[in-house]
Motif scaffolding. Structure first.
Motif, PDB file in Angstrom:
ATOM      1  N   PHE A 193       0.831  -1.201   0.000  1.00 57.47           N
ATOM      2  CA  PHE A 193       0.000   0.000   0.000  1.00 57.47           C
ATOM      3  C   PHE A 193       0.867   1.254   0.000  1.00 57.47           C
ATOM      4  O   PHE A 193       0.609   2.209  -0.736  1.00 57.47           O
ATOM      5  CB  PHE A 193      -0.952  -0.001   1.204  1.00 57.47           C
ATOM      6  CG  PHE A 193      -1.920   1.135   1.200  1.00 57.47           C
ATOM      7  CD1 PHE A 193      -2.955   1.169   0.278  1.00 57.47           C
ATOM      8  CD2 PHE A 193      -1.801   2.177   2.105  1.00 57.47           C
ATOM      9  CE1 PHE A 193      -3.866   2.219   0.256  1.00 57.47           C
ATOM     10  CE2 PHE A 193      -2.695   3.230   2.086  1.00 57.47           C
ATOM     11  CZ  PHE A 193      -3.731   3.248   1.162  1.00 57.47           C
ATOM     12  N   MET A 194       1.932   1.248   0.797  1.00 57.94           N
ATOM     13  CA  MET A 194       2.836   2.395   0.849  1.00 57.94           C
ATOM     14  C   MET A 194       3.486   2.633  -0.510  1.00 57.94           C
ATOM     15  O   MET A 194       3.599   3.775  -0.964  1.00 57.94           O
ATOM     16  CB  MET A 194       3.898   2.171   1.926  1.00 57.94           C
ATOM     17  CG  MET A 194       4.861   3.300   2.077  1.00 57.94           C
ATOM     18  SD  MET A 194       4.065   4.731   2.780  1.00 57.94           S
ATOM     19  CE  MET A 194       5.475   5.714   3.187  1.00 57.94           C
ATOM     20  N   LYS A 195       3.921   1.559  -1.169  1.00 60.35           N
ATOM     21  CA  LYS A 195       4.521   1.688  -2.496  1.00 60.35           C
ATOM     22  C   LYS A 195       3.501   2.278  -3.477  1.00 60.35           C
ATOM     23  O   LYS A 195       3.832   3.152  -4.271  1.00 60.35           O
ATOM     24  CB  LYS A 195       4.991   0.330  -3.005  1.00 60.35           C
ATOM     25  CG  LYS A 195       5.728   0.428  -4.326  1.00 60.35           C
ATOM     26  CD  LYS A 195       6.076  -0.896  -4.973  1.00 60.35           C
ATOM     27  CE  LYS A 195       6.428  -1.986  -4.033  1.00 60.35           C
ATOM     28  NZ  LYS A 195       6.695  -3.269  -4.696  1.00 60.35           N
ATOM     29  N   TRP A 196       2.266   1.824  -3.386  1.00 63.93           N
ATOM     30  CA  TRP A 196       1.200   2.319  -4.250  1.00 63.93           C
ATOM     31  C   TRP A 196       0.964   3.807  -4.009  1.00 63.93           C
ATOM     32  O   TRP A 196       0.852   4.597  -4.941  1.00 63.93           O
ATOM     33  CB  TRP A 196      -0.059   1.506  -3.973  1.00 63.93           C
ATOM     34  CG  TRP A 196      -1.207   1.701  -4.912  1.00 63.93           C
ATOM     35  CD1 TRP A 196      -1.183   2.200  -6.176  1.00 63.93           C
ATOM     36  CD2 TRP A 196      -2.570   1.373  -4.635  1.00 63.93           C
ATOM     37  NE1 TRP A 196      -2.447   2.194  -6.705  1.00 63.93           N
ATOM     38  CE2 TRP A 196      -3.317   1.697  -5.786  1.00 63.93           C
ATOM     39  CE3 TRP A 196      -3.226   0.837  -3.534  1.00 63.93           C
ATOM     40  CZ2 TRP A 196      -4.687   1.506  -5.861  1.00 63.93           C
ATOM     41  CZ3 TRP A 196      -4.587   0.638  -3.614  1.00 63.93           C
ATOM     42  CH2 TRP A 196      -5.305   0.968  -4.761  1.00 63.93           C
ATOM     43  N   THR A 233       6.405  14.475  -0.378  1.00 65.01           N
ATOM     44  CA  THR A 233       7.867  14.384  -0.268  1.00 65.01           C
ATOM     45  C   THR A 233       8.272  13.600   0.980  1.00 65.01           C
ATOM     46  O   THR A 233       9.164  12.753   0.928  1.00 65.01           O
ATOM     47  CB  THR A 233       8.489  15.787  -0.237  1.00 65.01           C
ATOM     48  OG1 THR A 233       8.107  16.474  -1.427  1.00 65.01           O
ATOM     49  CG2 THR A 233       9.998  15.725  -0.154  1.00 65.01           C
ATOM     50  N   LEU A 234       7.609  13.867   2.087  1.00 61.43           N
ATOM     51  CA  LEU A 234       7.891  13.150   3.333  1.00 61.43           C
ATOM     52  C   LEU A 234       7.622  11.654   3.172  1.00 61.43           C
ATOM     53  O   LEU A 234       8.416  10.815   3.610  1.00 61.43           O
ATOM     54  CB  LEU A 234       7.058  13.718   4.478  1.00 61.43           C
ATOM     55  CG  LEU A 234       7.234  13.067   5.838  1.00 61.43           C
ATOM     56  CD1 LEU A 234       8.645  13.290   6.358  1.00 61.43           C
ATOM     57  CD2 LEU A 234       6.216  13.617   6.817  1.00 61.43           C
ATOM     58  N   TYR A 276       9.607   6.246   2.594  1.00 59.16           N
ATOM     59  CA  TYR A 276       9.614   4.956   1.914  1.00 59.16           C
ATOM     60  C   TYR A 276      11.050   4.475   1.717  1.00 59.16           C
ATOM     61  O   TYR A 276      11.386   3.337   2.036  1.00 59.16           O
ATOM     62  CB  TYR A 276       8.894   5.075   0.571  1.00 59.16           C
ATOM     63  CG  TYR A 276       8.929   3.814  -0.256  1.00 59.16           C
ATOM     64  CD1 TYR A 276       8.024   2.791  -0.011  1.00 59.16           C
ATOM     65  CD2 TYR A 276       9.870   3.641  -1.262  1.00 59.16           C
ATOM     66  CE1 TYR A 276       8.050   1.626  -0.752  1.00 59.16           C
ATOM     67  CE2 TYR A 276       9.901   2.483  -2.016  1.00 59.16           C
ATOM     68  CZ  TYR A 276       8.989   1.477  -1.757  1.00 59.16           C
ATOM     69  OH  TYR A 276       9.027   0.325  -2.495  1.00 59.16           O
ATOM     70  N   TRP A 277      11.909   5.360   1.202  1.00 59.92           N
ATOM     71  CA  TRP A 277      13.296   4.975   0.960  1.00 59.92           C
ATOM     72  C   TRP A 277      14.068   4.801   2.262  1.00 59.92           C
ATOM     73  O   TRP A 277      14.965   3.955   2.354  1.00 59.92           O
ATOM     74  CB  TRP A 277      13.985   5.959   0.024  1.00 59.92           C
ATOM     75  CG  TRP A 277      13.429   5.823  -1.350  1.00 59.92           C
ATOM     76  CD1 TRP A 277      12.697   6.742  -2.025  1.00 59.92           C
ATOM     77  CD2 TRP A 277      13.502   4.676  -2.208  1.00 59.92           C
ATOM     78  NE1 TRP A 277      12.319   6.244  -3.250  1.00 59.92           N
ATOM     79  CE2 TRP A 277      12.800   4.977  -3.389  1.00 59.92           C
ATOM     80  CE3 TRP A 277      14.095   3.424  -2.092  1.00 59.92           C
ATOM     81  CZ2 TRP A 277      12.676   4.075  -4.441  1.00 59.92           C
ATOM     82  CZ3 TRP A 277      13.971   2.524  -3.150  1.00 59.92           C
ATOM     83  CH2 TRP A 277      13.272   2.850  -4.305  1.00 59.92           C
ATOM     84  N   LEU A 278      13.727   5.574   3.279  1.00 62.19           N
ATOM     85  CA  LEU A 278      14.359   5.398   4.588  1.00 62.19           C
ATOM     86  C   LEU A 278      14.019   4.018   5.164  1.00 62.19           C
ATOM     87  O   LEU A 278      14.887   3.348   5.732  1.00 62.19           O
ATOM     88  CB  LEU A 278      13.925   6.498   5.555  1.00 62.19           C
ATOM     89  CG  LEU A 278      14.475   6.402   6.971  1.00 62.19           C
ATOM     90  CD1 LEU A 278      16.000   6.498   6.958  1.00 62.19           C
ATOM     91  CD2 LEU A 278      13.867   7.479   7.849  1.00 62.19           C
ATOM     92  N   ALA A 279      12.775   3.587   4.993  1.00 58.97           N
ATOM     93  CA  ALA A 279      12.380   2.263   5.476  1.00 58.97           C
ATOM     94  C   ALA A 279      13.192   1.171   4.783  1.00 58.97           C
ATOM     95  O   ALA A 279      13.642   0.212   5.428  1.00 58.97           O
ATOM     96  CB  ALA A 279      10.885   2.042   5.255  1.00 58.97           C
ATOM     97  N   LEU A 323      16.197   1.504   3.540  1.00 60.29           N
ATOM     98  CA  LEU A 323      17.553   1.616   4.066  1.00 60.29           C
ATOM     99  C   LEU A 323      17.659   0.972   5.448  1.00 60.29           C
ATOM    100  O   LEU A 323      18.635   0.269   5.749  1.00 60.29           O
ATOM    101  CB  LEU A 323      17.977   3.085   4.126  1.00 60.29           C
ATOM    102  CG  LEU A 323      19.392   3.376   4.571  1.00 60.29           C
ATOM    103  CD1 LEU A 323      20.395   2.771   3.591  1.00 60.29           C
ATOM    104  CD2 LEU A 323      19.599   4.874   4.675  1.00 60.29           C
ATOM    105  N   ILE A 324      16.663   1.181   6.278  1.00 64.42           N
ATOM    106  CA  ILE A 324      16.653   0.573   7.611  1.00 64.42           C
ATOM    107  C   ILE A 324      16.627  -0.947   7.498  1.00 64.42           C
ATOM    108  O   ILE A 324      17.337  -1.650   8.224  1.00 64.42           O
ATOM    109  CB  ILE A 324      15.472   1.106   8.440  1.00 64.42           C
ATOM    110  CG1 ILE A 324      15.737   2.565   8.830  1.00 64.42           C
ATOM    111  CG2 ILE A 324      15.221   0.246   9.671  1.00 64.42           C
ATOM    112  CD1 ILE A 324      14.549   3.278   9.439  1.00 64.42           C
ATOM    113  N   HIS A 325      15.832  -1.470   6.568  1.00 61.03           N
ATOM    114  CA  HIS A 325      15.769  -2.924   6.388  1.00 61.03           C
ATOM    115  C   HIS A 325      17.106  -3.495   5.920  1.00 61.03           C
ATOM    116  O   HIS A 325      17.505  -4.580   6.358  1.00 61.03           O
ATOM    117  CB  HIS A 325      14.661  -3.304   5.409  1.00 61.03           C
ATOM    118  CG  HIS A 325      13.312  -3.313   6.041  1.00 61.03           C
ATOM    119  ND1 HIS A 325      12.863  -4.341   6.825  1.00 61.03           N
ATOM    120  CD2 HIS A 325      12.317  -2.402   6.013  1.00 61.03           C
ATOM    121  CE1 HIS A 325      11.651  -4.062   7.252  1.00 61.03           C
ATOM    122  NE2 HIS A 325      11.296  -2.885   6.777  1.00 61.03           N
ATOM    123  N   VAL A 326      17.789  -2.794   5.067  1.00 59.99           N
ATOM    124  CA  VAL A 326      19.116  -3.244   4.640  1.00 59.99           C
ATOM    125  C   VAL A 326      20.054  -3.253   5.844  1.00 59.99           C
ATOM    126  O   VAL A 326      20.805  -4.218   6.054  1.00 59.99           O
ATOM    127  CB  VAL A 326      19.666  -2.354   3.507  1.00 59.99           C
ATOM    128  CG1 VAL A 326      21.138  -2.638   3.259  1.00 59.99           C
ATOM    129  CG2 VAL A 326      18.857  -2.551   2.238  1.00 59.99           C
TER     130      VAL A 326
END
Length: 109
Positions: free
Chosen positions: A13-16, A45-46, A51-54, A56-59
């Motif tokens: 859903f977030m990706k969508w 923008t936030l 989304y990209w921060l999440a 990065l955290i998973h990596v």
């Protein structure tokens, strides 16, 4: 099981919402619709950065899982890869299992 289903749904859903907000049927989402519409209209923008921060955290969690595997004596390459993948997909829920794992030490004779 509920956590994993919720997690998969929320990730998609977030990706969508981040990448295709114009295709979301906001009026069909019940109470989630107006809230999602507000986020898209006022905080795109936030949400995109979040989304990209999440990711990065998973990596980072996955790499930490590799360190924990080594520390806890898990040396099998396939097992370590599976811990990496599982932690990448499920984050702290998976990592907490690895953190709680207490290997049995072999006694030297």
């Amino acid at each position: 099981m509920f956590y994993y289903i919720t997690r998969i749904f929320s990730d998609h859903f977030m990706k969508w919402v981040v990448f295709w907000p114009q295709s979301i049927p906001y009026q069909s989402l019940g109470p989630l619709g107006p809230f999602t519409q507000y986020l898209v209209d006022h905080h795109q923008t936030l949400m995109h950065n979040g989304y990209w921060l999440a990711w990065l955290i998973h990596v980072g969690e996955s790499l930490y899982a590799m360190v924990l595997c080594k520390y806890k004596g898990i040396t099998n390459g396939r097992t370590r890869l599976l811990w990496f993948i599982q932690t990448f997909l499920f984050g702290i829920a998976s990592l907490s299992i690895l953190i709680a794992y207490r290997p049995k030490h072999k006694k030297k004779t």
